[in-house]
Motif scaffolding. Structure first.
Motif, PDB file in Angstrom:
ATOM      1  N   SER A 178       6.299  -6.311 -15.678  1.00  0.00           N
ATOM      2  CA  SER A 178       7.220  -6.602 -16.778  1.00  0.00           C
ATOM      3  C   SER A 178       7.228  -8.082 -17.149  1.00  0.00           C
ATOM      4  O   SER A 178       7.516  -8.438 -18.280  1.00  0.00           O
ATOM      5  N   ASN A 179       6.903  -8.936 -16.194  1.00  0.00           N
ATOM      6  CA  ASN A 179       6.876 -10.386 -16.453  1.00  0.00           C
ATOM      7  C   ASN A 179       5.796 -11.004 -15.573  1.00  0.00           C
ATOM      8  O   ASN A 179       6.009 -11.271 -14.393  1.00  0.00           O
ATOM      9  N   LYS A 180       4.615 -11.230 -16.154  1.00  0.00           N
ATOM     10  CA  LYS A 180       3.464 -11.693 -15.380  1.00  0.00           C
ATOM     11  C   LYS A 180       3.510 -13.201 -15.137  1.00  0.00           C
ATOM     12  O   LYS A 180       2.608 -13.946 -15.516  1.00  0.00           O
ATOM     13  N   SER A 181       4.582 -13.636 -14.484  1.00  0.00           N
ATOM     14  CA  SER A 181       4.708 -15.046 -14.131  1.00  0.00           C
ATOM     15  C   SER A 181       4.040 -15.298 -12.788  1.00  0.00           C
ATOM     16  O   SER A 181       3.780 -14.375 -12.012  1.00  0.00           O
ATOM     17  N   GLU A 182       3.746 -16.569 -12.506  1.00  0.00           N
ATOM     18  CA  GLU A 182       3.108 -16.925 -11.251  1.00  0.00           C
ATOM     19  C   GLU A 182       4.023 -16.614 -10.066  1.00  0.00           C
ATOM     20  O   GLU A 182       3.564 -16.181  -9.009  1.00  0.00           O
ATOM     21  N   VAL A 183       5.324 -16.819 -10.259  1.00  0.00           N
ATOM     22  CA  VAL A 183       6.291 -16.524  -9.190  1.00  0.00           C
ATOM     23  C   VAL A 183       6.265 -15.041  -8.835  1.00  0.00           C
ATOM     24  O   VAL A 183       6.218 -14.663  -7.660  1.00  0.00           O
ATOM     25  N   ASN A 184       6.269 -14.181  -9.866  1.00  0.00           N
ATOM     26  CA  ASN A 184       6.246 -12.740  -9.616  1.00  0.00           C
ATOM     27  C   ASN A 184       4.925 -12.294  -9.008  1.00  0.00           C
ATOM     28  O   ASN A 184       4.876 -11.376  -8.187  1.00  0.00           O
ATOM     29  N   ARG A 185       3.840 -12.943  -9.422  1.00  0.00           N
ATOM     30  CA  ARG A 185       2.533 -12.590  -8.859  1.00  0.00           C
ATOM     31  C   ARG A 185       2.476 -12.926  -7.371  1.00  0.00           C
ATOM     32  O   ARG A 185       2.024 -12.121  -6.551  1.00  0.00           O
ATOM     33  N   LEU A 186       2.948 -14.114  -7.020  1.00  0.00           N
ATOM     34  CA  LEU A 186       2.941 -14.513  -5.617  1.00  0.00           C
ATOM     35  C   LEU A 186       3.848 -13.613  -4.775  1.00  0.00           C
ATOM     36  O   LEU A 186       3.521 -13.275  -3.633  1.00  0.00           O
ATOM     37  N   ASP A 187       4.987 -13.219  -5.353  1.00  0.00           N
ATOM     38  CA  ASP A 187       5.898 -12.329  -4.636  1.00  0.00           C
ATOM     39  C   ASP A 187       5.247 -10.971  -4.403  1.00  0.00           C
ATOM     40  O   ASP A 187       5.373 -10.390  -3.323  1.00  0.00           O
ATOM     41  N   MET A 188       4.536 -10.473  -5.426  1.00  0.00           N
ATOM     42  CA  MET A 188       3.851  -9.191  -5.288  1.00  0.00           C
ATOM     43  C   MET A 188       2.777  -9.271  -4.205  1.00  0.00           C
ATOM     44  O   MET A 188       2.650  -8.374  -3.366  1.00  0.00           O
ATOM     45  N   VAL A 189       1.988 -10.353  -4.208  1.00  0.00           N
ATOM     46  CA  VAL A 189       0.932 -10.532  -3.209  1.00  0.00           C
ATOM     47  C   VAL A 189       1.531 -10.596  -1.809  1.00  0.00           C
ATOM     48  O   VAL A 189       1.012  -9.991  -0.862  1.00  0.00           O
ATOM     49  N   CYS A 190       2.649 -11.319  -1.672  1.00  0.00           N
ATOM     50  CA  CYS A 190       3.333 -11.436  -0.371  1.00  0.00           C
ATOM     51  C   CYS A 190       3.804 -10.080   0.123  1.00  0.00           C
ATOM     52  O   CYS A 190       3.601  -9.721   1.289  1.00  0.00           O
ATOM     53  N   LYS A 191       4.420  -9.290  -0.771  1.00  0.00           N
ATOM     54  CA  LYS A 191       4.913  -7.973  -0.388  1.00  0.00           C
ATOM     55  C   LYS A 191       3.761  -7.042  -0.008  1.00  0.00           C
ATOM     56  O   LYS A 191       3.881  -6.217   0.901  1.00  0.00           O
ATOM     57  N   ARG A 192       2.641  -7.173  -0.698  1.00  0.00           N
ATOM     58  CA  ARG A 192       1.483  -6.340  -0.383  1.00  0.00           C
ATOM     59  C   ARG A 192       0.936  -6.675   1.008  1.00  0.00           C
ATOM     60  O   ARG A 192       0.587  -5.779   1.786  1.00  0.00           O
ATOM     61  N   LEU A 193       0.859  -7.965   1.325  1.00  0.00           N
ATOM     62  CA  LEU A 193       0.391  -8.380   2.644  1.00  0.00           C
ATOM     63  C   LEU A 193       1.326  -7.880   3.742  1.00  0.00           C
ATOM     64  O   LEU A 193       0.879  -7.442   4.810  1.00  0.00           O
ATOM     65  N   GLN A 194       2.633  -7.949   3.470  1.00  0.00           N
ATOM     66  CA  GLN A 194       3.607  -7.477   4.453  1.00  0.00           C
ATOM     67  C   GLN A 194       3.465  -5.973   4.680  1.00  0.00           C
ATOM     68  O   GLN A 194       3.561  -5.490   5.817  1.00  0.00           O
ATOM     69  N   TYR A 195       3.227  -5.219   3.600  1.00  0.00           N
ATOM     70  CA  TYR A 195       3.066  -3.769   3.709  1.00  0.00           C
ATOM     71  C   TYR A 195       1.822  -3.429   4.520  1.00  0.00           C
ATOM     72  O   TYR A 195       1.858  -2.591   5.427  1.00  0.00           O
ATOM     73  N   LYS A 196       0.714  -4.092   4.215  1.00  0.00           N
ATOM     74  CA  LYS A 196      -0.527  -3.832   4.934  1.00  0.00           C
ATOM     75  C   LYS A 196      -0.398  -4.210   6.404  1.00  0.00           C
ATOM     76  O   LYS A 196      -0.910  -3.507   7.285  1.00  0.00           O
ATOM     77  N   ALA A 197       0.269  -5.331   6.679  1.00  0.00           N
ATOM     78  CA  ALA A 197       0.448  -5.759   8.066  1.00  0.00           C
ATOM     79  C   ALA A 197       1.306  -4.764   8.840  1.00  0.00           C
ATOM     80  O   ALA A 197       1.034  -4.451  10.012  1.00  0.00           O
ATOM     81  N   CYS A 198       2.329  -4.247   8.177  1.00  0.00           N
ATOM     82  CA  CYS A 198       3.207  -3.259   8.813  1.00  0.00           C
ATOM     83  C   CYS A 198       2.439  -1.980   9.120  1.00  0.00           C
ATOM     84  O   CYS A 198       2.620  -1.383  10.195  1.00  0.00           O
ATOM     85  N   ILE A 199       1.572  -1.563   8.219  1.00  0.00           N
ATOM     86  CA  ILE A 199       0.767  -0.361   8.423  1.00  0.00           C
ATOM     87  C   ILE A 199      -0.180  -0.548   9.601  1.00  0.00           C
ATOM     88  O   ILE A 199      -0.314   0.333  10.468  1.00  0.00           O
TER      89      ILE A 199
END
Length: 293
Positions: free
Chosen positions: A96-117
């Motif tokens: 919805s808002n392709k800002s750098e802050v949102n992109r970094l947050d998405m990347v961080c959440k993805r890494l956390q999800y993969k690490a948890c798996i």
């Protein structure tokens, strides 16, 4: 593309708002003088078509929007599910808002999800291994049951880094995995002998309206898009409008002799050929480029 959405897509292309943007795009194309201008015009066209298509086809992701390939696994924990939901919330924010802050947050959440798996799977494997070792002497029935269960076919366990290194190696002439492509060798030989004019004389002419219409008619439905997410159906259903704006762009690219950078980039998809699914050498790659190329 559904008939109803196809009609709305055509109407959106013909709207005054879109018409104004496309006319402005045409003006910018006519004023192109360098390679950077070409790239800017390609991006501008992409944004215009995205603005028309997104309201019709783009969806917010929810917990059930995409199949969760892990949820049925015994090692999948409630913590994994929480991380998954957090990732899709972050992805929706970025869409919805392709800002750098949102992109970094998405990347961080993805890494956390993969690490948890990875952690959950590792802990489960350790637990099952210990259970297998214990049952070997104490519970023969359980021991053989676990062995039979372990014989089932599993998903490939190859990291993206492994695929990246392998695919880079097969394109590196200095790597031991490199295999020269005969077509490329032939092409390079013609280039070094300055034979391009002979090879491409019949193609060395500007594009025409009929060229683009013919190409669009040959497009097939239900094919994947590239990085710009263009679908063949966009051009097939909107050709009466789109062609008049794509034609000047193609001819300007032809005049300047520059191929847009973004059209050389795409999604690399790995397809298993034969043998072990855990060996990167047993895969071939295809690259999904822009359907506009």
């Amino acid at each position: 593309m559904e008939a109803e959405k196809s009609d709305v897509f055509k109407e959106s292309l013909l709207s005054d708002a879109t018409d104004g943007k496309l006319n402005s795009f045409n003006d910018n194309v006519s004023n192109v003088t360098c390679m950077n201008d070409i790239d800017s015009c390609v991006d501008e066209l992409s944004n215009i078509l995205d603005g028309v298509a997104s309201p019709l086809f783009k969806r917010n992701l929810s917990a059930n929007s995409y199949k969760n390939d892990y949820v049925d696994n015994k090692w999948y924990t409630s913590e994994c599910e929480e991380k998954r939901l957090s990732l899709y919330n972050a992805l929706n924010m970025y869409r919805s808002n392709k800002s750098e802050v949102n992109r970094l947050d998405m990347v961080c959440k993805r890494l956390q999800y993969k690490a948890c798996i990875r952690k959950a799977r590792l802990n489960y494997d350790r637990s099952e291994t210990q259970k297998l070792l214990d049952s070997r002497k104490k519970n023969a029935k359980l021991y053989w049951k676990m062995l039979k269960g372990a014989a089932g076919v599993k998903d490939a366990n190859i990291s993206l880094d492994t695929f990246e290194k392998y695919f880079r190696s097969v394109n590196n002439p200095e790597d031991r995995f490199f295999t020269p492509d005969d077509d490329i060798l032939y092409f390079m030989e013609r280039y070094e002998n300055n034979e391009f004019n002979i090879m491409f004389e019949e193609l060395n002419v500007p594009f025409t309206n009929s060229d683009i219409i013919t190409a669009i008619k040959q497009l097939k439905n239900n094919k994947s898009g590239g990085l710009d997410l263009y679908l063949n159906e966009f051009f097939k259903n909107g050709k009466d409008v789109i062609v008049q704006y794509v034609l000047p762009l193609f001819n300007k690219i032809y005049d300047i002799g520059y191929f847009p950078t973004v059209w050389s980039e795409g999604y690399v998809i790995s397809l298993h050929k034969k043998g072990s699914i855990n060996d990167a050498n047993n895969y071939r790659r295809i690259t999904l480029l822009s359907t506009l190329v």
